[in-house]
Scaffold this motif. Structure first.
Motif, PDB file in Angstrom:
ATOM      1  N   LEU A   1       9.163 -16.949 -39.844  1.00  0.00           N
ATOM      2  CA  LEU A   1       9.570 -16.436 -38.475  1.00  0.00           C
ATOM      3  C   LEU A   1      10.996 -16.924 -38.222  1.00  0.00           C
ATOM      4  N   HIS A   2      12.006 -16.088 -37.682  1.00  0.00           N
ATOM      5  CA  HIS A   2      13.311 -16.401 -37.228  1.00  0.00           C
ATOM      6  C   HIS A   2      13.203 -16.185 -35.554  1.00  0.00           C
ATOM      7  N   SER A   3      13.880 -17.297 -35.153  1.00  0.00           N
ATOM      8  CA  SER A   3      13.940 -17.645 -33.625  1.00  0.00           C
ATOM      9  C   SER A   3      15.127 -17.161 -33.160  1.00  0.00           C
ATOM     10  N   PHE A   4      15.494 -16.205 -32.204  1.00  0.00           N
ATOM     11  CA  PHE A   4      16.617 -15.938 -31.424  1.00  0.00           C
ATOM     12  C   PHE A   4      16.556 -16.487 -29.997  1.00  0.00           C
ATOM     13  N   HIS A   5      17.584 -17.011 -29.566  1.00  0.00           N
ATOM     14  CA  HIS A   5      17.374 -17.604 -28.186  1.00  0.00           C
ATOM     15  C   HIS A   5      18.653 -16.908 -27.173  1.00  0.00           C
ATOM     16  N   LEU A   6      18.227 -16.696 -25.889  1.00  0.00           N
ATOM     17  CA  LEU A   6      18.951 -16.318 -24.987  1.00  0.00           C
ATOM     18  C   LEU A   6      18.838 -16.748 -23.606  1.00  0.00           C
ATOM     19  N   LYS A   7      20.059 -17.180 -23.213  1.00  0.00           N
ATOM     20  CA  LYS A   7      20.099 -17.715 -21.666  1.00  0.00           C
ATOM     21  C   LYS A   7      20.710 -16.767 -20.790  1.00  0.00           C
ATOM     22  N   ALA A   8      19.863 -16.458 -19.711  1.00  0.00           N
ATOM     23  CA  ALA A   8      20.325 -15.514 -18.690  1.00  0.00           C
ATOM     24  C   ALA A   8      20.410 -16.347 -17.347  1.00  0.00           C
ATOM     25  N   ASP A   9      21.328 -15.787 -16.426  1.00  0.00           N
ATOM     26  CA  ASP A   9      21.625 -16.625 -15.082  1.00  0.00           C
ATOM     27  C   ASP A   9      21.817 -15.225 -14.302  1.00  0.00           C
ATOM     28  N   TRP A  10      20.851 -15.311 -13.064  1.00  0.00           N
ATOM     29  CA  TRP A  10      20.956 -14.133 -12.078  1.00  0.00           C
ATOM     30  C   TRP A  10      21.011 -14.738 -10.911  1.00  0.00           C
ATOM     31  N   PRO A  11      22.285 -15.039 -10.307  1.00  0.00           N
ATOM     32  CA  PRO A  11      22.404 -15.985  -9.075  1.00  0.00           C
ATOM     33  C   PRO A  11      22.040 -15.088  -7.808  1.00  0.00           C
ATOM     34  N   GLY A  12      21.864 -13.833  -7.705  1.00  0.00           N
ATOM     35  CA  GLY A  12      21.899 -13.094  -6.575  1.00  0.00           C
ATOM     36  C   GLY A  12      20.656 -11.906  -6.424  1.00  0.00           C
ATOM     37  N   LEU A  13      20.727 -10.949  -5.640  1.00  0.00           N
ATOM     38  CA  LEU A  13      19.707 -10.027  -5.646  1.00  0.00           C
ATOM     39  C   LEU A  13      20.068  -8.775  -6.465  1.00  0.00           C
ATOM     40  N   ARG A  14      19.352  -7.557  -6.259  1.00  0.00           N
ATOM     41  CA  ARG A  14      19.491  -6.467  -7.050  1.00  0.00           C
ATOM     42  C   ARG A  14      21.076  -6.069  -7.399  1.00  0.00           C
ATOM     43  N   ASN A  15      21.751  -5.996  -6.418  1.00  0.00           N
ATOM     44  CA  ASN A  15      23.188  -5.383  -7.070  1.00  0.00           C
ATOM     45  C   ASN A  15      24.219  -6.446  -7.230  1.00  0.00           C
ATOM     46  N   ASP A  16      23.824  -7.799  -7.602  1.00  0.00           N
ATOM     47  CA  ASP A  16      24.605  -8.875  -8.078  1.00  0.00           C
ATOM     48  C   ASP A  16      24.807  -8.864  -9.493  1.00  0.00           C
ATOM     49  N   VAL A  17      25.555  -9.572  -9.946  1.00  0.00           N
ATOM     50  CA  VAL A  17      26.043  -9.725 -11.202  1.00  0.00           C
ATOM     51  C   VAL A  17      25.498 -11.128 -11.934  1.00  0.00           C
ATOM     52  N   GLY A  18      25.056 -10.944 -13.392  1.00  0.00           N
ATOM     53  CA  GLY A  18      24.567 -12.320 -13.851  1.00  0.00           C
ATOM     54  C   GLY A  18      25.202 -12.215 -15.265  1.00  0.00           C
ATOM     55  N   THR A  19      24.689 -13.258 -16.005  1.00  0.00           N
ATOM     56  CA  THR A  19      25.448 -13.521 -17.197  1.00  0.00           C
ATOM     57  C   THR A  19      24.257 -13.664 -18.329  1.00  0.00           C
ATOM     58  N   ILE A  20      24.413 -13.291 -19.614  1.00  0.00           N
ATOM     59  CA  ILE A  20      23.818 -13.705 -20.595  1.00  0.00           C
ATOM     60  C   ILE A  20      24.457 -14.324 -21.572  1.00  0.00           C
ATOM     61  N   GLU A  21      23.977 -15.098 -22.270  1.00  0.00           N
ATOM     62  CA  GLU A  21      24.493 -15.781 -23.526  1.00  0.00           C
ATOM     63  C   GLU A  21      23.626 -15.952 -24.910  1.00  0.00           C
ATOM     64  N   THR A  22      23.864 -15.449 -25.980  1.00  0.00           N
ATOM     65  CA  THR A  22      23.124 -15.835 -27.096  1.00  0.00           C
ATOM     66  C   THR A  22      24.046 -15.470 -28.264  1.00  0.00           C
ATOM     67  N   GLY A  23      23.939 -16.688 -28.954  1.00  0.00           N
ATOM     68  CA  GLY A  23      24.832 -16.639 -30.131  1.00  0.00           C
ATOM     69  C   GLY A  23      26.228 -16.503 -29.973  1.00  0.00           C
TER      70      GLY A  23
END
Length: 149
Positions: free
Chosen positions: A3-25
């Protein structure tokens, strides 16, 4: 089984129409809801990312199959389209259409040309992402294979 494992970090600071970030590799980007779904359209979105995953997997799989078959290409490019149905507030990813354009070397044999067509089809069913979404999202192929002039 390995099994290979991939990881992602997500940050969603607000509500529906806000902007978040993702980071993976090597991927780090802003994310939001697309404007077609009444969002801000900043960065990328799940619809584009699914399309990107499917397209990336397909084109890499096809390139690997061509290499293993010793079929030389002049170029391999592709446009892909994702079709999403929005009915009564329910969003359904319906179909992905891959339109690869493969140009073989001008001295490619008829056997290479025929094999390239078969590999274009096989790459679609061999791709890990296509297999993962099978039964939920239709994947269609419109391959354009030619020889360099």
């Amino acid at each position: 089984m390995a099994l290979h494992s991939f990881h992602l970090k997500a940050d969603w600071p607000g509500l529906r129409n806000d902007v978040g970030t993702i980071e993976t590799g090597n991927l780090k980007t802003e994310i939001s809801i697309p404007p077609e779904m009444d969002g801000p359209g900043i960065g990328t979105n799940p619809d584009e990312m699914l399309l990107g995953a499917a397209a990336t997997c397909y084109i890499i799989t096809l390139a690997a199959m061509l290499e293993r078959s010793k079929i030389e290409k002049e170029s391999l490019t592709m446009e892909s389209e994702g079709l999403v149905d929005v009915t009564n507030g329910i969003i359904t990813y319906k179909k992905i259409i891959h339109r690869p354009k493969l140009v073989l070397k001008k001295d490619a044999s008829e056997k290479d040309f025929s094999m390239a067509g078969k590999l274009a089809e096989k790459a679609e069913s061999s791709c890990m992402i296509t297999r993962a979404i099978k039964g939920n999202v239709e994947v269609e192929l419109e391959a354009d294979i030619s020889k360099a002039k």
